[in-house]
Design a protein around this motif. Sequence first.
Motif, PDB file in Angstrom:
ATOM      1  N   SER A  14       1.211  -1.113   0.071  1.00  0.00           N
ATOM      2  CA  SER A  14       0.516   0.111   0.005  1.00  0.00           C
ATOM      3  C   SER A  14       0.465   1.200  -0.252  1.00  0.00           C
ATOM      4  O   SER A  14       0.343   2.056  -0.062  1.00  0.00           O
ATOM      5  CB  SER A  14      -1.124  -0.104   1.519  1.00  0.00           C
ATOM      6  OG  SER A  14      -0.669  -0.917   2.074  1.00  0.00           O
ATOM      7  N   THR A  15       1.775   1.264   0.411  1.00  0.00           N
ATOM      8  CA  THR A  15       2.669   3.175   0.188  1.00  0.00           C
ATOM      9  C   THR A  15       4.017   2.536  -0.681  1.00  0.00           C
ATOM     10  O   THR A  15       4.230   3.341  -0.498  1.00  0.00           O
ATOM     11  CB  THR A  15       3.407   2.242   1.829  1.00  0.00           C
ATOM     12  OG1 THR A  15       5.076   1.359   2.370  1.00  0.00           O
ATOM     13  CG2 THR A  15       2.364   2.861   2.466  1.00  0.00           C
ATOM     14  N   PHE A  73      -9.275  14.553  -0.314  1.00  0.00           N
ATOM     15  CA  PHE A  73      -7.807  13.749  -0.048  1.00  0.00           C
ATOM     16  C   PHE A  73      -8.472  13.501   1.431  1.00  0.00           C
ATOM     17  O   PHE A  73      -8.273  12.784   2.327  1.00  0.00           O
ATOM     18  CB  PHE A  73      -7.178  14.834  -0.404  1.00  0.00           C
ATOM     19  CG  PHE A  73      -5.937  14.539   0.330  1.00  0.00           C
ATOM     20  CD1 PHE A  73      -5.664  13.367  -0.195  1.00  0.00           C
ATOM     21  CD2 PHE A  73      -4.958  15.506   1.177  1.00  0.00           C
ATOM     22  CE1 PHE A  73      -4.047  13.082   0.236  1.00  0.00           C
ATOM     23  CE2 PHE A  73      -3.606  14.663   1.800  1.00  0.00           C
ATOM     24  CZ  PHE A  73      -3.047  13.690   0.998  1.00  0.00           C
ATOM     25  N   MET A  76     -11.254  11.889   3.174  1.00  0.00           N
ATOM     26  CA  MET A  76     -10.558  10.366   3.541  1.00  0.00           C
ATOM     27  C   MET A  76      -9.649   9.569   4.176  1.00  0.00           C
ATOM     28  O   MET A  76      -9.960   8.570   4.253  1.00  0.00           O
ATOM     29  CB  MET A  76      -9.922  10.081   1.714  1.00  0.00           C
ATOM     30  CG  MET A  76     -10.987   9.608   1.017  1.00  0.00           C
ATOM     31  SD  MET A  76     -10.497   9.435  -0.522  1.00  0.00           S
ATOM     32  CE  MET A  76     -10.076   7.569  -0.621  1.00  0.00           C
ATOM     33  N   LYS A 224      -4.929   0.820   2.820  1.00  0.00           N
ATOM     34  CA  LYS A 224      -5.410   1.033   1.199  1.00  0.00           C
ATOM     35  C   LYS A 224      -5.565   2.312   1.083  1.00  0.00           C
ATOM     36  O   LYS A 224      -5.378   2.851  -0.437  1.00  0.00           O
ATOM     37  CB  LYS A 224      -6.061  -0.525   1.243  1.00  0.00           C
ATOM     38  CG  LYS A 224      -6.530  -0.777  -0.598  1.00  0.00           C
ATOM     39  CD  LYS A 224      -4.929  -1.333  -1.049  1.00  0.00           C
ATOM     40  CE  LYS A 224      -4.491  -0.569  -2.071  1.00  0.00           C
ATOM     41  NZ  LYS A 224      -3.401  -1.337  -2.687  1.00  0.00           N
ATOM     42  N   ILE A 225      -6.736   2.390   1.711  1.00  0.00           N
ATOM     43  CA  ILE A 225      -7.661   3.317   1.567  1.00  0.00           C
ATOM     44  C   ILE A 225      -6.716   5.166   1.437  1.00  0.00           C
ATOM     45  O   ILE A 225      -7.112   5.780   0.777  1.00  0.00           O
ATOM     46  CB  ILE A 225      -9.023   3.999   3.002  1.00  0.00           C
ATOM     47  CG1 ILE A 225      -9.750   2.785   2.991  1.00  0.00           C
ATOM     48  CG2 ILE A 225      -9.355   4.891   2.706  1.00  0.00           C
ATOM     49  CD1 ILE A 225     -10.669   2.238   3.435  1.00  0.00           C
ATOM     50  N   SER A 227      -3.277   5.013   0.668  1.00  0.00           N
ATOM     51  CA  SER A 227      -2.597   4.795  -0.867  1.00  0.00           C
ATOM     52  C   SER A 227      -3.938   5.460  -2.116  1.00  0.00           C
ATOM     53  O   SER A 227      -3.283   5.698  -2.631  1.00  0.00           O
ATOM     54  CB  SER A 227      -2.048   3.693  -1.122  1.00  0.00           C
ATOM     55  OG  SER A 227      -3.645   2.683  -1.202  1.00  0.00           O
ATOM     56  N   TRP A 228      -5.859   4.701  -1.665  1.00  0.00           N
ATOM     57  CA  TRP A 228      -6.276   5.640  -2.919  1.00  0.00           C
ATOM     58  C   TRP A 228      -6.102   6.991  -2.977  1.00  0.00           C
ATOM     59  O   TRP A 228      -5.447   7.740  -3.677  1.00  0.00           O
ATOM     60  CB  TRP A 228      -7.403   4.737  -2.180  1.00  0.00           C
ATOM     61  CG  TRP A 228      -7.582   3.905  -3.353  1.00  0.00           C
ATOM     62  CD1 TRP A 228      -6.971   2.907  -4.041  1.00  0.00           C
ATOM     63  CD2 TRP A 228      -8.513   2.233  -2.574  1.00  0.00           C
ATOM     64  NE1 TRP A 228      -7.143   1.899  -4.511  1.00  0.00           N
ATOM     65  CE2 TRP A 228      -8.660   1.621  -3.451  1.00  0.00           C
ATOM     66  CE3 TRP A 228     -10.058   2.655  -1.737  1.00  0.00           C
ATOM     67  CZ2 TRP A 228      -9.064   0.459  -3.221  1.00  0.00           C
ATOM     68  CZ3 TRP A 228     -10.617   1.809  -2.078  1.00  0.00           C
ATOM     69  CH2 TRP A 228     -10.279   0.315  -2.632  1.00  0.00           C
ATOM     70  N   ALA A 229      -6.057   7.994  -1.029  1.00  0.00           N
ATOM     71  CA  ALA A 229      -6.591   9.221  -1.702  1.00  0.00           C
ATOM     72  C   ALA A 229      -5.161   9.819  -1.862  1.00  0.00           C
ATOM     73  O   ALA A 229      -5.002  10.666  -3.144  1.00  0.00           O
ATOM     74  CB  ALA A 229      -6.257   9.492   0.854  1.00  0.00           C
ATOM     75  N   LEU A 231      -3.558   9.127  -4.366  1.00  0.00           N
ATOM     76  CA  LEU A 231      -3.606   9.179  -5.604  1.00  0.00           C
ATOM     77  C   LEU A 231      -4.137  10.102  -6.104  1.00  0.00           C
ATOM     78  O   LEU A 231      -3.120  10.946  -6.907  1.00  0.00           O
ATOM     79  CB  LEU A 231      -4.448   8.498  -6.466  1.00  0.00           C
ATOM     80  CG  LEU A 231      -4.133   6.753  -5.629  1.00  0.00           C
ATOM     81  CD1 LEU A 231      -4.747   5.459  -6.907  1.00  0.00           C
ATOM     82  CD2 LEU A 231      -3.034   6.930  -7.037  1.00  0.00           C
ATOM     83  N   ILE A 232      -4.788  10.543  -5.426  1.00  0.00           N
ATOM     84  CA  ILE A 232      -5.349  12.654  -5.936  1.00  0.00           C
ATOM     85  C   ILE A 232      -4.912  13.610  -5.282  1.00  0.00           C
ATOM     86  O   ILE A 232      -4.768  14.242  -5.034  1.00  0.00           O
ATOM     87  CB  ILE A 232      -6.931  12.960  -5.221  1.00  0.00           C
ATOM     88  CG1 ILE A 232      -7.611  12.620  -3.504  1.00  0.00           C
ATOM     89  CG2 ILE A 232      -7.276  11.989  -6.755  1.00  0.00           C
ATOM     90  CD1 ILE A 232      -8.657  12.792  -3.756  1.00  0.00           C
TER      91      ILE A 232
END
Length: 440
Positions: A14-15, A73, A76, A224-225, A227-229, A231-232
């Motif tokens: 995740s990182t 961001f 989240m 994981k969440i 890591s999605w945040a 992205l932005i």
Amino acid sequence: MTDQSNRAISIEESTHFIMDQKLWLKILIGMALGIITGLLLSPTEGYGLSLGLDAPHAIKSTAQWLSLPGTIFLSMIKMVIIPLIICSIILGIAQSNDMGFVGKIGATLIPYFIFTTAISIAIGITLANIIQPGAMIDSTIAQQAIDASIQTKGLPTETFSELSIPERISNLIPSNPFKSSVNSDMLQLVVAAIITGLALIAIPSATGKPIKELCIAGQVLAMKIISWAMLIAPYAVFGLLASTTLQFGFQAIESVGLYAATVLSGLLCMIIIYMLIIALAARSNPLTFLSNIREVQLLAFSTSSSGATMPFSIQAAEEKLKLRPQISRFIIPLGTTINMDGTALYQGVATIFLTQFYNIELSITQTVMLVITTIGASIGTPGVPGVGLVILATILTTVGVPPEGIALILGVDRILDMCRTTINVTGDLAAASVLNKWLK
Ligand code: ASP
């Protein structure tokens, strides 16, 4: 495969992208473009007027649109930060499987945290007394800045309730952890997590296994969440900086420039202190230390959140600084919540700045009270953007400064928040490096 390695792999998954995809470079570009866009749109410094951005509501709504990716961001991150910190602390303790070792870390770490926080407040107060930023300020400009800030932002007036010391101590133990979560009372949650972690060591390992597995799953899920945040993140950073520059421009910085410069020089002094600590106590090269944590610092700087940066701090601690997971996975989550040297320094400078502005003389006893309250307040400050300012209201009331004074420093708070968060995170990594050396 063991739980431990399962977790390590998932943390890595995740990182890793932060290093791989040069996220820090994208964030840097986002920052630069954000400042340029904010300045171009600014009615005072750019082309805002010809674009129709003259009324406060037009500026406010443009700023809200610009900061939208940033607010998404941060929301989240905030969504998962409480479970992440709780799971990390429980696991950090439970996986060491040794009550004596945990006791040893605690007995060294808490005095260390208090010591470095006290040093940083002392630096802040001393610099503010030497530079006297509050005495220099022009009162008409100050009044304009106060009015403008109240108009655009509103004031944080939240203060701690008036509790006696025994009440505060007993309040540390959450009688209802769910209520603590709802109130985001991080200190109570940290205490609950420490007690749970210790209890997990004390019970038979097979009985505690499901709880540990739940924590591993919770931690990996939260990362994981995050890591999605992430992205932005570059867009978030772009938007947050554009909206800050648009709303406050350079004017806001000018009027309280000396105050901001005092905070920044204090924070720089803290970097020097950390370098000394790394050289003398951790016996490592301070420059290598700084270059190993560069990406983490940049992330802290651009997100203004030690909480959001925490997973990456753990990763840098293990992969770059080569610290033992037993140390990093306990100290960094704990430090994220209770060790805030940058915030404490900033709160010290801000308080002295406002006492100078309002012509309030502090006695020695009041100054000592200020140091103690600020240590307590920085421990209770959660690692999310801007809260250092909210908690400042409490500190101000204890020394008799009207909390409205906060309006004066609101304009520059975002930029100072970015800088103090960087120091907060650096302090946690320095603490982990020292304890890694001290505790064998
Ligand atoms: N933003 C800071 C942090 O996350 C807290 C503060 O507002 O001072 O560390």
